[in-house]
Write a protein that holds these residues in place. Structure first.
Motif, PDB file in Angstrom:
ATOM      1  N   GLN A  66       0.709  -0.922  -0.278  1.00 52.46           N
ATOM      2  CA  GLN A  66      -0.165  -0.209  -0.026  1.00 52.46           C
ATOM      3  C   GLN A  66       0.740   1.425   0.089  1.00 52.46           C
ATOM      4  O   GLN A  66       2.305   1.448  -0.025  1.00 52.46           O
ATOM      5  N   MET A  67       0.342   2.698  -0.206  1.00 51.63           N
ATOM      6  CA  MET A  67       1.157   3.593   0.299  1.00 51.63           C
ATOM      7  C   MET A  67       1.601   3.967   2.080  1.00 51.63           C
ATOM      8  O   MET A  67       0.780   4.068   2.485  1.00 51.63           O
ATOM      9  N   GLY A  68       2.351   3.844   2.036  1.00 46.73           N
ATOM     10  CA  GLY A  68       2.828   4.581   3.223  1.00 46.73           C
ATOM     11  C   GLY A  68       3.280   5.920   3.394  1.00 46.73           C
ATOM     12  O   GLY A  68       3.988   6.419   2.478  1.00 46.73           O
ATOM     13  N   LEU A  69       3.044   6.208   4.437  1.00 48.71           N
ATOM     14  CA  LEU A  69       3.620   7.596   5.086  1.00 48.71           C
ATOM     15  C   LEU A  69       4.054   7.671   6.546  1.00 48.71           C
ATOM     16  O   LEU A  69       3.645   6.718   7.231  1.00 48.71           O
ATOM     17  N   SER A  70       4.962   8.832   6.563  1.00 53.59           N
ATOM     18  CA  SER A  70       5.850   8.317   8.112  1.00 53.59           C
ATOM     19  C   SER A  70       6.360   9.551   8.086  1.00 53.59           C
ATOM     20  O   SER A  70       6.297  10.526   7.286  1.00 53.59           O
ATOM     21  N   LEU A  71       6.436  10.276   9.406  1.00 54.69           N
ATOM     22  CA  LEU A  71       6.561  11.427   9.695  1.00 54.69           C
ATOM     23  C   LEU A  71       8.045  11.803  10.930  1.00 54.69           C
ATOM     24  O   LEU A  71       7.413  11.138  11.930  1.00 54.69           O
ATOM     25  N   ILE A  81      11.800  10.931  16.226  1.00 59.53           N
ATOM     26  CA  ILE A  81      10.530   9.909  17.152  1.00 59.53           C
ATOM     27  C   ILE A  81       9.729  10.261  15.280  1.00 59.53           C
ATOM     28  O   ILE A  81       9.780  11.178  15.148  1.00 59.53           O
ATOM     29  N   GLU A  82       9.617   8.774  14.930  1.00 58.31           N
ATOM     30  CA  GLU A  82       9.065   8.961  14.032  1.00 58.31           C
ATOM     31  C   GLU A  82       7.862   8.167  14.396  1.00 58.31           C
ATOM     32  O   GLU A  82       7.568   7.182  14.628  1.00 58.31           O
ATOM     33  N   LEU A  83       5.923   9.106  13.744  1.00 54.93           N
ATOM     34  CA  LEU A  83       5.493   7.742  13.037  1.00 54.93           C
ATOM     35  C   LEU A  83       4.612   7.195  11.846  1.00 54.93           C
ATOM     36  O   LEU A  83       4.931   7.774  10.668  1.00 54.93           O
ATOM     37  N   LEU A  84       4.381   5.739  11.766  1.00 52.67           N
ATOM     38  CA  LEU A  84       4.859   4.900  10.635  1.00 52.67           C
ATOM     39  C   LEU A  84       2.976   4.835   9.914  1.00 52.67           C
ATOM     40  O   LEU A  84       2.102   4.689  10.822  1.00 52.67           O
ATOM     41  N   ALA A  85       2.315   5.227   9.237  1.00 54.30           N
ATOM     42  CA  ALA A  85       1.196   4.982   8.308  1.00 54.30           C
ATOM     43  C   ALA A  85       0.767   4.666   7.650  1.00 54.30           C
ATOM     44  O   ALA A  85       1.871   5.006   6.722  1.00 54.30           O
ATOM     45  N   ALA A  86      -0.195   4.102   6.704  1.00 53.03           N
ATOM     46  CA  ALA A  86      -0.845   4.323   5.459  1.00 53.03           C
ATOM     47  C   ALA A  86      -2.031   3.987   5.487  1.00 53.03           C
ATOM     48  O   ALA A  86      -2.724   3.915   6.114  1.00 53.03           O
ATOM     49  N   THR A  87      -1.896   3.134   3.800  1.00 51.62           N
ATOM     50  CA  THR A  87      -3.555   3.040   3.500  1.00 51.62           C
ATOM     51  C   THR A  87      -3.666   1.582   3.813  1.00 51.62           C
ATOM     52  O   THR A  87      -2.844   1.233   4.220  1.00 51.62           O
ATOM     53  N   PRO A  88      -5.033   1.886   4.296  1.00 49.11           N
ATOM     54  CA  PRO A  88      -4.848  -0.140   4.831  1.00 49.11           C
ATOM     55  C   PRO A  88      -4.540  -0.958   4.384  1.00 49.11           C
ATOM     56  O   PRO A  88      -5.028  -1.229   3.001  1.00 49.11           O
ATOM     57  N   PHE A  89      -3.779  -1.882   4.895  1.00 48.89           N
ATOM     58  CA  PHE A  89      -3.445  -2.876   4.352  1.00 48.89           C
ATOM     59  C   PHE A  89      -4.744  -4.053   4.334  1.00 48.89           C
ATOM     60  O   PHE A  89      -5.978  -4.411   5.029  1.00 48.89           O
TER      61      PHE A  89
END
Ligand code: NI
Length: 224
Positions: A66-71, A81-89
């Protein structure tokens, strides 16, 4: 006159070079986006039917991308400090062991938000910025359902959410001011218990599954 021009040229070149390569600093925000692939390393228990273990009745789970996005927020020059998010797998479940013939009988969706504390060892002369991180993963399962005819026999599938440790390694390679190429890999400890019933609501089935996926992401990073 010539010396003055030459020194000016050297100063400009130095400024350009140091401008092109900047390490991350306290207060920077780095956004990374790309393709993220979840590859479960499945270790399935046996299905329990009415509390009775069914010998060699196990499941397997396929991969999904899926598309992943991290900040990342840099709390110090070398610590983020990183937060990983994504569109649902979305993953399909197959049979394993005595259920090996059973292909894609259920589908589950999940979101695996992951918070890590990262260490960036390189100084600001390097366009290559590797990092390592450790933290926590919380995986939320939803829209669990039987498919491909299995829904005529079974229903009420639910997977427990999972909280576990996560570790990662990755790197950014600066290709233009504030822009980098990025690649990262996480290992996440994701374990769940699935429960389900017969399609008519009777019965009581249970299975423990360890997913423990490797998650790969590749894309670009932008530093604000
Ligand atoms: Ni595990």
């Amino acid at each position: 006159m010539k010396i003055k021009s030459l020194s000016l040229a050297i100063i400009s070149a130095t400024a350009l070079l140091s401008g092109a390569v900047q390490a991350y600093e306290t207060g920077d925000i780095i956004v990374r986006g790309g393709l993220a692939s979840v590859n479960p390393d499945v270790d399935s228990g046996n299905i329990y039917a009415g509390g009775v273990e069914q010998a060699d009745q196990r499941v397997d789970v396929n991969n999904d991308t899926q598309m992943g996005l991290s900040l990342t927020y840099m709390v110090q020059d070398n610590i983020g400090i990183e937060l990983l998010a994504a569109t649902p797998f979305s993953h399909n479940l197959q049979g394993k062991g005595g259920l090996a013939g059973l292909n894609d009988f259920a589908e589950v969706k999940h979101l695996p938000p992951t918070l890590t504390v990262q260490y960036y060892p390189m100084d600001n002369s390097s366009a290559f910025q590797p990092y390592v991180g450790v933290g926590l993963n919380y995986t939320i399962f939803f829209s669990e359902k039987f498919i491909n005819g299995a829904d005529a026999t079974f229903g009420s599938l639910e997977l427990d959410d999972s909280l576990g440790l996560a570790a990662q390694v990755g790197f950014d390679y600066e290709i233009a001011e504030n822009w980098s190429l990025n690649a990262a890999v996480w290992y996440m400890d994701i374990d769940t218990t699935g429960t389900f019933k017969n399609a008519n609501g009777t019965g009581d089935y249970k299975i423990d599954v360890s997913l423990d996926p490797w998650v790969y992401m590749a894309g670009v990073a932008y530093r604000f």
